[in-house]
Scaffold this motif. Structure first.
Motif, PDB file in Angstrom:
ATOM      1  N   GLN A 183      17.602  -0.765  -6.733  1.00 21.34           N
ATOM      2  CA  GLN A 183      17.480  -0.490  -5.305  1.00 21.34           C
ATOM      3  C   GLN A 183      16.506  -1.496  -4.696  1.00 21.34           C
ATOM      4  N   ASP A 217      13.761  -1.188  -3.292  1.00 26.29           N
ATOM      5  CA  ASP A 217      12.336  -0.931  -3.551  1.00 26.29           C
ATOM      6  C   ASP A 217      12.040  -0.855  -5.053  1.00 26.29           C
ATOM      7  N   GLN A 240       3.847   0.240   1.902  1.00 24.30           N
ATOM      8  CA  GLN A 240       4.707   1.370   2.315  1.00 24.30           C
ATOM      9  C   GLN A 240       5.624   0.947   3.471  1.00 24.30           C
ATOM     10  N   LEU A 241       5.039   0.248   4.433  1.00 23.54           N
ATOM     11  CA  LEU A 241       5.799  -0.220   5.592  1.00 23.54           C
ATOM     12  C   LEU A 241       6.890  -1.209   5.163  1.00 23.54           C
ATOM     13  N   ILE A 252       8.363  -1.455   2.333  1.00 19.13           N
ATOM     14  CA  ILE A 252       9.438  -0.785   1.592  1.00 19.13           C
ATOM     15  C   ILE A 252      10.453  -0.185   2.566  1.00 19.13           C
ATOM     16  N   GLU A 253       9.949   0.371   3.669  1.00 18.29           N
ATOM     17  CA  GLU A 253      10.882   0.894   4.691  1.00 18.29           C
ATOM     18  C   GLU A 253      11.744  -0.243   5.244  1.00 18.29           C
ATOM     19  N   ILE A 254      11.153  -1.414   5.424  1.00 17.99           N
ATOM     20  CA  ILE A 254      11.885  -2.553   6.004  1.00 17.99           C
ATOM     21  C   ILE A 254      12.960  -3.072   5.041  1.00 17.99           C
ATOM     22  N   LYS A 273      14.525  -1.573   2.802  1.00 19.26           N
ATOM     23  CA  LYS A 273      15.629  -0.621   2.612  1.00 19.26           C
ATOM     24  C   LYS A 273      16.688  -0.809   3.696  1.00 19.26           C
ATOM     25  N   GLU A 274      16.293  -1.416   4.804  1.00 17.21           N
ATOM     26  CA  GLU A 274      17.225  -1.593   5.932  1.00 17.21           C
ATOM     27  C   GLU A 274      17.793  -2.994   6.019  1.00 17.21           C
TER      28      GLU A 274
END
Ligand code: F0G
Length: 444
Positions: free
Chosen positions: A16, A18, A201-202, A204-206, A208-209
């Motif tokens: 994945q 991340d 953390q931020l 990882i959100e990016i 994923k998109e």
């Protein structure tokens, strides 16, 4: 890849964005089938490897000049080694620490200076590996959250590969030398109002998109590159490993990687044993120290991190389980050191003519503690891993020598020792007499 938590196996391409396990959420490790078996077609021949790696030192092949890809038989992570992006990283010096050796009564004390890599830190050894994977898989963008050194390394290797890079760094809490590198190598550098853990953390959100390849050390290919200094150390000691290896601990990727390197060498019969691996953290950023003391490494409580050694200002380290294994399986220790202890150790390494950045100096500070606790004998061989170059954080060094780094509380009981290590610059009139006087005064 094998999940460190539940043991699930996936192919590298299935990971994945991340790099977390879809089943249990833990991190993956690159695993090479057949290496841990005693015999078999997939098991490399140790004698032949030692010979080949030495031969490559005289080779004119560009890839052989890399201290990472020189060991590529133990790093089969690319479909084609032609995709490797290298800046001739690795092959870093192993120095004797003569003064500290005398002061501590240890015959064999060395520093493996990873600050002598192309961008000035150990991150280059991991970056050449993981960024090459990004390039081979056709990514156009790579990204990392960083306390500075990862971003410098990533930006440089991305520039060499013709990829774009995105850096998230904590606003105001990184050393200028590192920030300047990311800018010069052409990264999109975002100073975020968060600490390192918040930046990661931020990011990882990016990822994923968006189709951006994550290059933090949760990416297991980073650790494959970072295991190679273990090979260099073993080779330097003619394949008799040192008794102790002492490593700074931040996000805990490096200690994990070095543990993996020594473990794999032992499995393959290149060396007979592993060194004791000890991890040293700053007292204000010591979640692993607490985890091992309080739960024997079963769980970890994030802390709000504070230390002037900004490289290791990390409260929620991603690779803590892997690092705990390296310490526990080798019988090493995990301890923390104060701001004053770090500053003094750094000045002592400077006085050896080597220098390093503050985070690297925790190793010498930690060694002093281990020695005073009787955990390291005078006849044992010790290697400190110096992770970053002295010029990364010149402000810290200048503040120490000017006497403005530490506050009174931090210095209590150590004032005389600290003053003895300080070498401030003096303003002197432009006359021979004034210079001679200054010299005499200082000599005394
Ligand atoms: N020493 C230096 C100079 C570092 O830059 C780092 C980590 C460490 C030690 C700790 O290594 O995280 O593998 O335990 N720097 C990262 C960065 C976090 O973003 O440059 P670790």
């Amino acid at each position: 890849m094998r999940c460190f938590g539940c043991g699930a196996r996936i192919s590298g391409a299935e990971a994945q964005p991340d790099f977390r396990c879809a089943v249990c959420g833990d991190l993956f490790e690159v695993e090479y089938p057949g290496w841990s078996e005693r015999r078999g077609p997939d098991r490399p021949n140790p004698g032949a490897l030692k010979w080949l790696w030495r031969e490559r030192r005289c080779s004119s092949e560009e890839l052989d000049h890399s201290g990472v890809w020189r060991f590529r038989e133990l790093l089969p992570i690319l479909d084609s080694f032609g995709n490797a992006v290298s800046l001739r990283e690795g092959n870093t010096p192993l120095y004797r620490l003569i003064r500290s050796s005398k002061a501590l009564g240890i015959d064999q004390l060395y520093a493996k200076h990873q600050g002598m890599n192309p961008t000035g830190s150990f991150k280059d050894t991991g970056m050449t590996a993981a960024l090459s994977v990004a390039k081979e898989r056709g990514f156009e963008w790579v990204a990392c959250a960083s306390t500075g050194n990862t971003s410098a390394a990533m930006a440089a290797y991305a520039a060499r590969a013709g990829l774009r890079s995105l850096v998230l760094i904590p606003d105001g809490k990184i050393a200028w030398g590192k920030l300047s590198q990311a800018m010069d190598y052409g990264a999109v550098t975002c100073q975020i109002k968060a600490d390192f853990d918040g930046c990661l953390q931020l990011l990882i959100e990016i990822v994923k998109e968006a189709p951006i390849y994550l290059l933090n050390s949760i990416n297991p290919y980073r650790l494959e590159g970072q295991k190679t200094p273990a090979f260099e150390i073993a080779e330097a000691f003619d394949w008799n490993v040192p008794d102790h290896l002492i490593v700074p601990g931040g996000n805990l990727g490096n200690s994990s990687a070095l543990g993996k390197g020594f473990r794999e060498m032992m499995e393959l019969g290149l060396v007979a044993r592993m060194p004791k691996i000890s991890v040293i953290q700053a007292a204000g950023a010591n979640p692993l120290v607490r985890s091992l003391a309080e739960t024997k490494g079963a769980s970890i409580e994030p802390v709000e991190a504070h230390t002037r050694a900004t490289a290791i200002r990390i409260g929620n380290p991603a690779s803590w389980r892997k690092a705990a294994r390296a310490i526990q399986e080798t019988g090493g220790w995990c301890l923390d050191v104060t701001e004053a202890e770090i500053a003094m150790a750094k000045a002592e390494i400077g006085a050896e003519g080597l220098g390093c950045e503050p985070a690297s100096a925790v190793t010498l500070a930690g060694l002093k503690k281990l020695r005073s606790q009787g955990k390291i004998g005078s006849r044992e061989t010790v290697v400190l891993v110096l992770t970053g170059h002295m010029l990364k954080d010149a402000d810290y060094t200048i503040d120490f020598h000017r006497g403005t780094l530490l506050n009174d509380e931090e210095k209590v009981g150590l004032e005389a020792k600290i003053d003895g290590l300080r070498r401030d610059a003096v303003k002197v009139e432009a006359t021979r007499a004034a210079v001679m006087t200054a010299m005499k005064e200082r000599a005394e």
